[in-house]
Scaffold this motif. Structure first.
Motif, short mmCIF file in Angstrom:
data_model
loop_
_atom_site.label_atom_id
_atom_site.label_comp_id
_atom_site.label_asym_id
_atom_site.label_seq_id
_atom_site.Cartn_x
_atom_site.Cartn_y
_atom_site.Cartn_z
N VAL A 227 0.77 -1.47 -0.37
CA VAL A 227 -0.07 -0.24 -0.31
C VAL A 227 0.54 1.61 0.31
CG1 VAL A 227 -1.83 -1.47 1.42
CG2 VAL A 227 0.18 -0.58 2.69
N LEU A 228 -0.01 2.39 -0.65
CA LEU A 228 0.98 3.99 -0.46
C LEU A 228 0.35 4.63 0.20
CD1 LEU A 228 2.62 5.19 -3.28
CD2 LEU A 228 0.96 6.91 -2.11
N PHE A 229 0.24 4.84 1.04
CA PHE A 229 -0.58 6.44 1.76
C PHE A 229 -0.12 7.35 3.05
CE2 PHE A 229 0.56 2.56 4.59
CZ PHE A 229 1.10 3.55 6.35
N THR A 230 -0.11 8.15 2.72
CA THR A 230 -0.01 9.03 3.54
C THR A 230 1.06 9.31 4.66
OG1 THR A 230 -1.05 10.45 1.66
CG2 THR A 230 -0.27 12.07 3.53
N GLU A 231 1.82 9.02 4.80
CA GLU A 231 2.66 9.37 6.50
C GLU A 231 1.40 10.27 7.03
OE1 GLU A 231 6.40 13.16 6.57
OE2 GLU A 231 6.45 10.72 6.06
N GLY A 232 1.49 9.93 8.52
CA GLY A 232 1.03 10.26 9.62
C GLY A 232 -1.64 10.46 9.61
N THR A 233 -1.31 9.87 8.61
CA THR A 233 -3.07 9.42 8.38
C THR A 233 -2.89 7.66 8.57
OG1 THR A 233 -3.91 10.19 7.74
CG2 THR A 233 -2.72 10.07 5.98
N ALA A 234 -4.40 7.98 7.96
CA ALA A 234 -4.83 6.65 7.94
C ALA A 234 -4.45 5.09 8.79
CB ALA A 234 -4.07 5.86 6.24
N ILE A 235 -3.12 3.85 7.78
CA ILE A 235 -3.07 2.84 9.02
C ILE A 235 -2.04 3.44 9.79
CG2 ILE A 235 -4.63 1.73 8.66
CD1 ILE A 235 -2.19 0.14 7.02
N ASP A 236 -1.10 4.61 9.57
CA ASP A 236 -0.11 4.93 10.00
C ASP A 236 -0.25 4.77 11.93
OD1 ASP A 236 2.84 6.04 10.21
OD2 ASP A 236 2.24 7.94 9.14
N GLY A 237 0.77 3.72 12.27
CA GLY A 237 0.49 3.38 13.86
C GLY A 237 0.56 1.92 13.96
N TYR A 238 0.23 1.60 12.88
CA TYR A 238 -0.75 0.73 13.70
C TYR A 238 0.35 -0.95 12.80
CZ TYR A 238 -5.33 1.30 14.85
OH TYR A 238 -6.16 1.43 15.06
N LEU A 239 1.61 0.13 11.63
CA LEU A 239 2.08 -1.67 11.12
C LEU A 239 3.81 -1.22 11.94
CD1 LEU A 239 1.71 -0.41 7.57
CD2 LEU A 239 0.28 -2.24 9.49
#
Length: 394
Positions: free
Chosen positions: A311-323
């Motif tokens: 996946v590509l997502f924006t840092e500091g949002t979405a599932i950031d912090g779960y991985l």
């Protein structure tokens, strides 16, 4: 013969809960409440309106004990937010009292809207308060309404437990509301294709984006297409499928963005698809690309990972912090087309490596997103709070 303990009545206050009177929204809260069948769940589905005098109505339902569509008067941009939610709380209390509903616990499914009302409802009935935190709206209110911060701290301290749906929001929350770490929990949205073992399939030559096209601005479609165009100039064989429906206007605007960047041969609009069809298609794609500007959680990212694709997502949002540092995708800075292009090319060049790392990370991903484990902890908190073993500060 011993008497059975009375069932615990929970009043859930939720803006993002579907009723026939409002446009369809995410079912994330519905799915979470649906796992609490051993309790009597009463849902107050708040709905902001700019028309005064609209009354709440009880909605027929077979999923919870009672469901109210509950319009409340509120101005745009959160003007007069505290007053609006306090008025909504007073009406909520009157309706619950009139219907003979006496909750033993209240759960506000967002801090900066429902939490304001939840504080007053829980205080009136003298019961514990639980609060969820969904980063998209919480960040806006904390940043742009500093006059509300003292009361938000008061609400947070009143809560017996604080449930971060958005793990990425914890650091900012702690800057505004320190000292409540022992009451913080993660409560990820429920995703249906989770399994302890992730089976991966060979990658095809296409990337995918899945979104409601009506949210194209917030989902970062402009920056995605800018980045994709830059990557395409370096790798002409790139292809991208956009899955999702929207209004005629939104579809037209996205199509215009594609045409303006001369991406018509590389980017395809596939339209809306049922979730089951999306899940069936995901495992063959190269990767999921969705650099949202501000994403509370993003269930599609979890669906993609358990389909075996990066996946590509924006840092500091979405599932950031779960991985937890797992190398299963790429994060990019917000609104950075050059970084998006670099990430797309990195995902293009190493499909087998990413798939192998996702398969190896399967147990860790399952531990992070396993709905049974998180719902079990949630149920335990409800019982502990009702029993007085989990308390907030009045």
């Amino acid at each position: 013969m011993s008497r059975e303990e009375p069932r615990i009545t929970i009043v859930h206050l939720a803006v993002d809960y579907n009723t026939p009177q409002r446009p369809r929204t995410t079912r994330a809260i519905e799915w979470t409440i649906g796992e609490l069948g051993e309790f009597d769940n009463v849902v107050v589905a708040y709905r902001r309106t700019t028309r005064r005098g609209e009354r709440e109505t009880e909605v027929a339902t077979d999923t919870v004990k009672k469901l109210y569509d509950f319009p409340f008067f509120g101005l745009p941009l959160g003007l007069g937010l505290h007053g609006a939610m306090r008025a909504a709380a007073k009406r909520t209390i009157r309706r619950l009292e009139a219907d003979g509903i006496r909750p033993r616990i209240v759960h506000a499914h967002k801090l900066t809207f429902e939490g304001l009302a939840g504080y007053y409802v829980a205080r009136h009935f003298g019961v514990p308060l639980l609060v969820s935190l969904r980063g998209e709206v919480e960040t806006k209110v904390f940043r742009f309404k500093p006059q509300l911060r003292p009361f938000l701290r008061k609400v947070s301290r009143r809560a017996a437990a604080l449930y971060f749906v958005s793990a990425w929001f914890r650091d900012e929350f702690r800057r505004h509301v320190p000292g409540l770490e022992t009451r913080e929990r993660l409560l990820p949205n429920i995703v249906r294709n989770i399994a302890p073992v992730i089976d991966v399939q060979p990658a095809n030559d296409r990337f995918v984006t899945v979104l409601d096209l009506n949210t194209w601005k917030r989902k970062g479609v402009t920056w995605l297409l800018e980045g994709f165009a830059l990557a395409l100039a370096r790798e002409p064989s790139l292809k991208l499928d956009l899955i999702g429906g929207g209004s005629e206007e939104s579809v037209g605007l996205v199509r215009k963005l594609i045409e303006e960047r001369k991406l018509g041969e590389a980017v395809s609009l596939l339209g809306p698809m049922p979730n089951a069809q999306v899940l069936a298609r995901l495992p063959a794609y190269r990767a999921l690309l969705l650099p949202s500007v501000n994403e509370t959680f993003g269930m599609v990212f979890v669906e993609a990972l358990f389909a075996g694709i990066p996946v590509l997502f924006t840092e500091g949002t979405a599932i950031d912090g779960y991985l937890g540092g797992l190398d299963v995708g790429r994060t990019v800075p917000p609104r950075d087309a050059s970084a998006i292009a670099d990430a797309i090319l990195a995902l293009w060049q190493d499909p087998e490596g990413y798939r192998a790392r996702i398969a190896a990370a399967g147990p860790a991903l399952f531990a992070a997103f396993d709905p049974e484990a998180s719902i079990t902890r949630y149920r335990d908190d409800i019982r502990a709070a009702v029993a007085g073993a989990l308390v907030g500060q009045d």
